[in-house]
Design an enzyme around this catalytic site. Structure first.
Site, PDB file in Angstrom:
ATOM      1  N   GLY A  14       5.889 -22.891 -22.080  1.00  0.00           N
ATOM      2  CA  GLY A  14       4.496 -23.295 -22.253  1.00  0.00           C
ATOM      3  C   GLY A  14       4.366 -24.803 -22.338  1.00  0.00           C
ATOM      4  CB  ALA A  15       6.709 -27.337 -21.275  1.00  0.00           C
ATOM      5  CE1 TYR A 153      -1.575 -16.034 -30.376  1.00  0.00           C
ATOM      6  CE2 TYR A 153      -2.742 -16.339 -32.448  1.00  0.00           C
ATOM      7  CZ  TYR A 153      -1.877 -16.808 -31.491  1.00  0.00           C
ATOM      8  OH  TYR A 153      -1.300 -18.050 -31.637  1.00  0.00           O
TER       9      TYR A 153
END
Length: 264
Positions: A14-15, A153
């Site tokens: 997730g960079a 979530y």
């Protein structure tokens, strides 16, 4: 302080933006060889960072990512499981237990839990070959405060926290440290993008996006600092947890939430 990260090999998921981008930049600045994973590369990544385009909801991609780190740099020392949040095409916050259906639950767990499990599964054998390593998993304060908002979530992130401690217990004696970093609300595009959390929450309470970010959200979340967390504050903590300077820290949870959580 020298974090002793020079020459170490790190994978950050997730960079392309937000926390992940800040982590990738920070580790690179500390001298680590960084493999940044996201669906698309961003020009904001430093030039020396190796980007791997991958969809981590695909079960085949995790081994490929670790394989790329090995091919580029000869091994893997650090894994930062940052990818998470709303799955592609999903807008949060989502209020009410009945709001997400079965497919919503599946997608949420696929993105926020199973991708973490698969990355760990791919990384641990490679780390063991080098005598150990450090894994930092990003959770959320929602994992610690069950409620009607984003229940799927929150449940997935609670599972991440559990997995982190389990893997730390099993592999700690062999040199692999595993820790959880639990952020509160962080000022990323999750909040600020068009149609993002700030606009959704603003429509609920009758406030502008700007007011939600600067006032409403910090007050609703009881953040004693009065502001959302800066992504760099998370990145700095990740770098410390990844560092040999934290050699006795494993199975731990570090909370950075502006004072949101009050429970002992």
């Amino acid at each position: 302080m020298d974090l002793q990260l020079s020459g170490r090999v790190a994978v950050v998921t997730g960079a392309s933006k937000g926390i992940g981008l800040a982590v990738a930049r920070t580790l690179a600045e500390e001298g680590a060889h960084v493999v940044a994973v996201s669906r698309r590369r961003t020009d904001a990544l430093p030039g020396e960072v190796v980007h791997v385009a991958a969809d981590l909801m695909d079960p085949q991609e995790h081994a490929r990512v670790v394989g790329r780190a090995v091919a580029e740099f000869g091994g893997l020392d650090i894994l930062v499981n940052n990818a998470g949040g709303p799955p592609p095409g999903v807008t949060l916050p989502r209020v009410g237990f009945m709001a997400p259906d079965d497919e919503d639950w599946r997608a949420m767990f696929e993105f926020n839990l199973f991708s973490v499990v698969r990355m760990i599964r791919a990384a641990v054998p490679v780390m063991l070959e080098r005598g150990g390593g450090s894994i930092v998993n990003l959770s959320s304060t929602m994992a610690r405060q069950p409620g009607a908002m984003n229940v799927d979530y929150a449940a997935a992130k609670a599972a991440v926290s559990h997995v982190s401690k389990a893997v730390a217990e099993e592999y700690g004696p062999r040199g692999v440290r595993v820790n959880t970093l639990t952020p509160g609300a962080v000022l990323t595009d999750w909040w600020t993008r068009p149609g993002g959390a700030a606009e959704v929450m603003g429509a609920m309470v009758g406030a502008t996006k700007e007011d939600v970010v600067t006032k409403v959200a910090p007050e609703m979340l009881r953040m004693v600092t009065g502001r959302l967390v800066d992504p760099q504050e998370i990145a700095d903590a990740v770098a410390l947890l990844a560092s040999p300077r934290s050699g006795s820290t494993t199975g731990a949870e570090l909370v950075i939430d502006g004072g949101q959580l009050k429970e002992l």
